[in-house]
Design a protein around this motif. Structure first.
Motif, PDB file in Angstrom:
ATOM      1  N   ALA A 147       0.825  -1.202   0.000  1.00  0.00           N
ATOM      2  CA  ALA A 147       0.000   0.000   0.000  1.00  0.00           C
ATOM      3  C   ALA A 147       0.864   1.259   0.000  1.00  0.00           C
ATOM      4  CB  ALA A 147      -0.933   0.002   1.207  1.00  0.00           C
ATOM      5  N   LEU A 148       1.973   1.233   0.739  1.00  0.00           N
ATOM      6  CA  LEU A 148       2.862   2.400   0.748  1.00  0.00           C
ATOM      7  C   LEU A 148       3.401   2.677  -0.653  1.00  0.00           C
ATOM      8  CD1 LEU A 148       4.981   1.802   4.001  1.00  0.00           C
ATOM      9  CD2 LEU A 148       3.039   3.355   3.700  1.00  0.00           C
ATOM     10  N   VAL A 149       3.828   1.631  -1.338  1.00  0.00           N
ATOM     11  CA  VAL A 149       4.381   1.804  -2.686  1.00  0.00           C
ATOM     12  C   VAL A 149       3.299   2.212  -3.675  1.00  0.00           C
ATOM     13  CG1 VAL A 149       5.406   0.575  -4.635  1.00  0.00           C
ATOM     14  CG2 VAL A 149       6.355   0.269  -2.343  1.00  0.00           C
ATOM     15  N   ARG A 150       2.134   1.570  -3.567  1.00  0.00           N
ATOM     16  CA  ARG A 150       1.049   1.834  -4.530  1.00  0.00           C
ATOM     17  C   ARG A 150       0.416   3.210  -4.318  1.00  0.00           C
ATOM     18  NH1 ARG A 150      -2.276  -1.908  -2.876  1.00  0.00           N
ATOM     19  NH2 ARG A 150      -3.454  -0.437  -1.561  1.00  0.00           N
ATOM     20  N   ASP A 151       0.053   3.513  -3.074  1.00  0.00           N
ATOM     21  CA  ASP A 151      -0.770   4.698  -2.821  1.00  0.00           C
ATOM     22  C   ASP A 151       0.036   5.973  -2.607  1.00  0.00           C
ATOM     23  OD1 ASP A 151      -2.904   2.940  -2.934  1.00  0.00           O
ATOM     24  OD2 ASP A 151      -2.979   2.661  -0.757  1.00  0.00           O
ATOM     25  N   ILE A 152       1.255   5.833  -2.084  1.00  0.00           N
ATOM     26  CA  ILE A 152       2.041   7.033  -1.775  1.00  0.00           C
ATOM     27  C   ILE A 152       3.181   7.223  -2.757  1.00  0.00           C
ATOM     28  CG2 ILE A 152       3.499   8.151  -0.032  1.00  0.00           C
ATOM     29  CD1 ILE A 152       1.775   6.803   2.101  1.00  0.00           C
ATOM     30  N   GLN A 153       3.885   6.135  -3.087  1.00  0.00           N
ATOM     31  CA  GLN A 153       5.038   6.252  -3.982  1.00  0.00           C
ATOM     32  C   GLN A 153       4.693   6.015  -5.450  1.00  0.00           C
ATOM     33  OE1 GLN A 153       7.639   7.581  -2.963  1.00  0.00           O
ATOM     34  NE2 GLN A 153       7.388   7.409  -0.749  1.00  0.00           N
ATOM     35  N   LYS A 154       3.417   5.840  -5.758  1.00  0.00           N
ATOM     36  CA  LYS A 154       2.937   5.749  -7.148  1.00  0.00           C
ATOM     37  C   LYS A 154       3.639   4.644  -7.931  1.00  0.00           C
ATOM     38  CE  LYS A 154       0.516   9.378  -6.124  1.00  0.00           C
ATOM     39  NZ  LYS A 154      -0.909   9.216  -5.769  1.00  0.00           N
ATOM     40  N   ASN A 155       3.909   3.527  -7.248  1.00  0.00           N
ATOM     41  CA  ASN A 155       4.524   2.352  -7.892  1.00  0.00           C
ATOM     42  C   ASN A 155       5.907   2.629  -8.484  1.00  0.00           C
ATOM     43  OD1 ASN A 155       2.432   0.391  -7.407  1.00  0.00           O
ATOM     44  ND2 ASN A 155       1.197   1.513  -8.915  1.00  0.00           N
ATOM     45  N   ARG A 156       6.603   3.577  -7.906  1.00  0.00           N
ATOM     46  CA  ARG A 156       7.947   3.896  -8.391  1.00  0.00           C
ATOM     47  C   ARG A 156       8.954   2.833  -7.954  1.00  0.00           C
ATOM     48  NH1 ARG A 156       8.693  10.332  -7.291  1.00  0.00           N
ATOM     49  NH2 ARG A 156      10.402  10.058  -8.746  1.00  0.00           N
ATOM     50  N   TYR A 157       8.634   2.097  -6.901  1.00  0.00           N
ATOM     51  CA  TYR A 157       9.576   1.148  -6.331  1.00  0.00           C
ATOM     52  C   TYR A 157       8.918  -0.230  -6.217  1.00  0.00           C
ATOM     53  CZ  TYR A 157      11.261   5.738  -4.881  1.00  0.00           C
ATOM     54  OH  TYR A 157      11.658   7.042  -4.869  1.00  0.00           O
ATOM     55  N   LYS A 158       9.701  -1.193  -5.797  1.00  0.00           N
ATOM     56  CA  LYS A 158       9.205  -2.535  -5.555  1.00  0.00           C
ATOM     57  C   LYS A 158       9.196  -2.774  -4.053  1.00  0.00           C
ATOM     58  CE  LYS A 158      10.114  -7.387  -6.674  1.00  0.00           C
ATOM     59  NZ  LYS A 158      10.978  -8.324  -7.437  1.00  0.00           N
ATOM     60  N   PRO A 159       8.066  -3.247  -3.491  1.00  0.00           N
ATOM     61  CA  PRO A 159       8.040  -3.513  -2.043  1.00  0.00           C
ATOM     62  C   PRO A 159       9.146  -4.490  -1.648  1.00  0.00           C
ATOM     63  CG  PRO A 159       5.835  -3.655  -2.972  1.00  0.00           C
ATOM     64  CD  PRO A 159       6.771  -3.563  -4.128  1.00  0.00           C
ATOM     65  N   ALA A 160       9.770  -4.250  -0.495  1.00  0.00           N
ATOM     66  CA  ALA A 160      10.887  -5.082  -0.042  1.00  0.00           C
ATOM     67  C   ALA A 160      10.476  -5.876   1.187  1.00  0.00           C
ATOM     68  CB  ALA A 160      12.089  -4.199   0.280  1.00  0.00           C
ATOM     69  N   TYR A 161      10.869  -7.144   1.193  1.00  0.00           N
ATOM     70  CA  TYR A 161      10.655  -8.011   2.351  1.00  0.00           C
ATOM     71  C   TYR A 161      11.982  -8.523   2.897  1.00  0.00           C
ATOM     72  CZ  TYR A 161       5.737  -7.742   1.285  1.00  0.00           C
ATOM     73  OH  TYR A 161       4.469  -7.262   1.055  1.00  0.00           O
ATOM     74  N   GLY A 162      12.825  -9.055   2.008  1.00  0.00           N
ATOM     75  CA  GLY A 162      14.184  -9.388   2.399  1.00  0.00           C
ATOM     76  C   GLY A 162      15.069  -8.169   2.249  1.00  0.00           C
ATOM     77  N   PHE A 163      16.351  -8.335   2.617  1.00  0.00           N
ATOM     78  CA  PHE A 163      17.247  -7.190   2.553  1.00  0.00           C
ATOM     79  C   PHE A 163      18.057  -7.154   1.253  1.00  0.00           C
ATOM     80  CE2 PHE A 163      20.881  -4.537   3.960  1.00  0.00           C
ATOM     81  CZ  PHE A 163      20.142  -3.426   4.318  1.00  0.00           C
ATOM     82  N   LEU A 164      18.363  -8.312   0.667  1.00  0.00           N
ATOM     83  CA  LEU A 164      19.126  -8.332  -0.577  1.00  0.00           C
ATOM     84  C   LEU A 164      18.224  -7.899  -1.727  1.00  0.00           C
ATOM     85  CD1 LEU A 164      21.161 -11.666  -0.268  1.00  0.00           C
ATOM     86  CD2 LEU A 164      21.978  -9.319   0.098  1.00  0.00           C
TER      87      LEU A 164
END
Length: 544
Positions: free
Chosen positions: A330-347
C-alpha cells in the motif's frame, strides 16, 4: 602473467557470476542523444554542469565518507586502484594491470606511470601503501577498515602491536603487493568502492581533520570550494590520465532535507542540468518529450532501522510485530505511485543470493497483535511511545511516515515522528545509536551480498547501525567471505539473511529505483546498477 581486467581462476567465479546475474536483472543504461534539432552530436568541451544534492556531505575525505552525498562528489575527485565500468566489470584505474596467485592470497598491482595528484606530484606505490594503512589505522576511524582486515598484519597494526602492516608492500616505485591471510572472494571488487581511494600523504598531514573540507585526489575534477548548505564547486582536471573531462566545471547545489519540489522548480527554470522527480510531477514528466527521463533499478534498499541494543526494541518479538504491522504494498502503490518494488528481504533484485520467494512478515495485523501478547504487551499496553527519526521530509515521505504511524497505532503501538535534516548530525547519531527507529537507505558499493549482509549485520562491522548481535550470523558471514564455491556462497548468504530477517533488526520498505530528469542537451549519461554516485561525469558533455 598480468591480467588487466578480471583475473582468471576458479576462486573468481563468484564475482563473475554475480556480474552475469546483475546484468540479467539490471543491464547498464547509457544515454547519448540530442533531442532537439540543431544540437551537435559530436562531443565537445566546455560548460558548467549543475547537480542537486539532497543534503550536505559529512565529509569529502573518502576514508571517512558515510553517506551517498559525499560519495557523489568524492567519486569525481579521487581514484582507486581499480574501478567499475557501466556493466560492473572491474577495469583499470590507477593500476593499469594486476595479477593474483592461484590460492588468492597474494595480489600484485602495477601502477600507471605519470598519474598525478591535483597538487602536481606523481602517484607512487608508497601512496597506495599509505592510503590503505591510513584506512586501517584506528585513529582514522574509517568504516572501510574491514575491507583490509584479511591483509596479513592488519590486526596487529590496528591493535597497536605493529608499526606497519606487514602484508602491504611497495616492491618498487610502481608496484604494490598485498598479502592476505585467507582468500576473500569480494576483495578485488571491494577496491573499487568509493572509500578505497588513493590520497597524498603530505596533503592529508598538512590539512589534518580539514582534509575532507579541501580534498586533493587524482580524479577528473579538482576541488575548488565548499559553501555549506549552498554549493560545492569542482573544476576540470586538464591533466587527468584518462583524458580531460568534457565539462569545465561541476557545481553541486545543496538542498538540505531533500527539498525535491524546490529542486524541480529550479530545474524547470533552467538552473540545474538534472533533478529528482517529485511524485506529483511523475506522470507529467514521463509523458513529456521536453526532457530526458531516466529510470532503472539499482542495488539499493530503503528501510526502517531499529536500535536492538536496549529497551523493548531489544526483544525480537516486538520488532517482528512492527514488521507485520506495515503494509508495504500500500505504501508503494498509494504514496510512492509504484515507483519502487516492495521489499521483504534485505538483498535487492540483481544481487546474487536474492530470493524473490522470500517474504518474511507480510502485512498481518492479527499476527502483530498476537506477538505483542506473547511479548507481554497485550494491545501495546506498557510499551513506550517509540520515536521514528528521518533526515528527509519531502511531502511523500511525510505521508509515508504518517501511514506507518497509523499502521502501528492500529495494533496498539504508538509512534512519534521526528526530523533532523542536518545530514551529518543525523548520520552521526544513527551510528552512535541515538535513535530508537530511523529511516535509512543502503546502496551497494560492491555488487556482492557481502556489501549488504556483512557490513550491516556482522557484530564486528563498523556499519552495524542497528547494534544487531548474533554469533551464528557472524559465523555464516565469515564462512561466506572465505567460500570459493559459488553455490555454497549463495546458500550461506541466504541462511544468514533468513536468520537476520527473522529477528527483524530492520524493516525493509522498498527496493530502490534510480529516477532522474535530465535537460535535453545533456549527453553521454552512463548509469550502472550502483546508482548516482558512480556516474562518470567526465564523459558527460553539453550540446549547447
Amino acid at each position: 602473467m598480468r591480467f588487466s581486467r578480471l583475473v582468471s581462476g576458479l576462486w573468481m567465479i563468484p564475482f563473475i557470476l554475480a556480474v552475469v546475474l546483475i546484468l540479467a536483472n539490471t543491464s547498464p543504461l547509457s544515454i547519448a542523444w540530442a533531442q532537439n534539432k540543431g544540437q551537435p552530436t559530436t562531443p565537445r568541451y566546455g560548460g558548467t554542469y549543475r547537480r542537486p544534492l539532497s543534503n550536505n556531505p559529512s565529509t569529502l575525505d573518502p576514508a571517512l565518507i558515510a553517506d551517498i552525498y559525499g560519495f557523489v562528489v568524492a567519486q569525481q575527485i579521487f581514484d582507486g586502484l581499480v574501478q567499475y565500468d557501466s556493466a560492473l566489470t572491474i577495469i583499470p584505474a590507477i593500476a593499469d594491470s594486476w595479477k593474483g596467485s592461484r590460492d588468492g592470497l597474494q595480489w600484485t598491482f602495477f601502477l600507471r606511470k605519470g598519474v598525478k595528484f591535483h597538487n602536481g606530484r606523481e602517484v607512487t606505490a608508497d601512496d597506495v601503501v599509505y592510503s590503505f594503512t591510513r584506512i586501517l589505522d584506528p585513529r582514522t576511524g574509517s568504516k572501510a577498515a574491514e575491507v583490509f582486515l584479511k591483509v596479513r598484519g592488519a590486526k596487529e597494526f590496528a591493535e597497536g602491536r605493529a608499526r606497519a602492516v606487514s602484508g602491504l608492500h611497495a616492491t618498487d616505485r610502481y608496484t604494490v603487493q598485498i598479502e592476505l591471510t585467507e582468500a576473500s572472494a569480494p576483495f578485488v571488487a571491494s577496491l573499487a568502492m568509493g572509500y578505497i581511494k588513493i590520497v597524498p600523504r603530505e596533503a592529508v598531514e598538512e590539512s589534518g581533520p580539514s582534509f575532507g573540507l579541501k580534498p586533493v585526489g587524482t580524479g577528473p575534477f579538482k576541488f575548488v570550494r565548499w559553501k555549506r548548505d549552498e554549493e560545492i564547486i569542482l573544476e576540470a582536471n586538464r591533466d587527468y590520465y584518462g583524458g580531460r573531462p568534457f565539462l569545465d566545471r561541476l557545481e553541486y547545489k545543496v538542498y538540505p532535507g531533500a527539498q525535491m519540489d524546490k529542486m524541480f522548480t529550479h530545474f524547470e527554470q533552467g538552473e540545474l542540468e538534472d533533478t529528482f522527480v517529485p511524485n506529483e510531477e511523475l506522470e507529467k514528466v514521463q509523458d513529456s518529450k521536453r526532457y530526458q527521463f531516466v529510470r532503472r533499478p539499482i542495488l539499493g534498499v530503503r528501510f526502517l532501522g531499529i536500535n536492538t541494543s536496549s529497551g523493548p526494541l531489544a526483544n525480537p518479538l516486538i520488532r517482528q510485530a512492527l514488521s507485520y504491522s506495515i503494509n508495504r504494498e500500500a505504501l508503494v502503490r498509494d504514496i510512492q505511485k509504484n515507483r519502487y518494488k516492495p521489499a521483504y528481504g534485505f538483498l535487492p533484485p540483481g544481487t546474487y543470493g536474492y530470493d524473490p520467494q522470500f517474504r518474511p512478515f507480510p502485512f498481518d495485523p492479527k499476527q502483530a497483535k498476537a506477538l505483542l501478547v506473547k511479548a507481554g504487551y497485550p494491545g501495546g499496553k506498557g510499551l513506550p511511545v517509540f520515536q521514528l527519526w528521518s533526515s528527509v521530509r519531502p511531502p511523500d515521505i511525510e505521508r509515508e511516515h504518517e501511514a506507518i504511524r497509523k499502521y502501528l497505532s492500529d495494533v496498539g503501538i504508538q509512534l512519534e515522528l521526528h526530523y533532523q535534516t542536518n545530514w551529518p548530525t543525523f548520520n552521526s547519531q544513527v551510528y552512535e545509536g541515538k535513535f530508537p527507529i530511523f529511516r535509512y537507505s543502503w546502496t551497494a558499493d560492491v555488487p556482492d551480498p557481502d556489501n549488504f549482509l556483512y557490513r550491516l549485520f556482522h557484530s564486528q562491522s563498523r556499519n552495524n547501525i542497528t547494534k544487531y548481535r548474533n554469533s551464528r550470523v557472524d559465523r555464516l558471514l565469515d564462512q561466506a567471505r572465505a567460500e570459493q564455491i559459488y553455490l555454497k556462497r549463495i546458500e550461506l548468504y541466504r541462511q544468514a539473511e533468513k536468520l537476520i530477517m527473522e529477528e527483524s533488526p530492520l524493516i525493509p520498505l522498498n527496493y530502490q529505483t534510480y529516477e532522474r530528469l535530465f535537460q535535453p542537451y545533456v549527453q553521454s549519461i552512463e548509469i550502472s546498477a550502483l546508482g548516482d554516485q558512480y556516474i562518470p561525469m567526465r564523459k558527460i558533455w553539453l550540446a549547447k
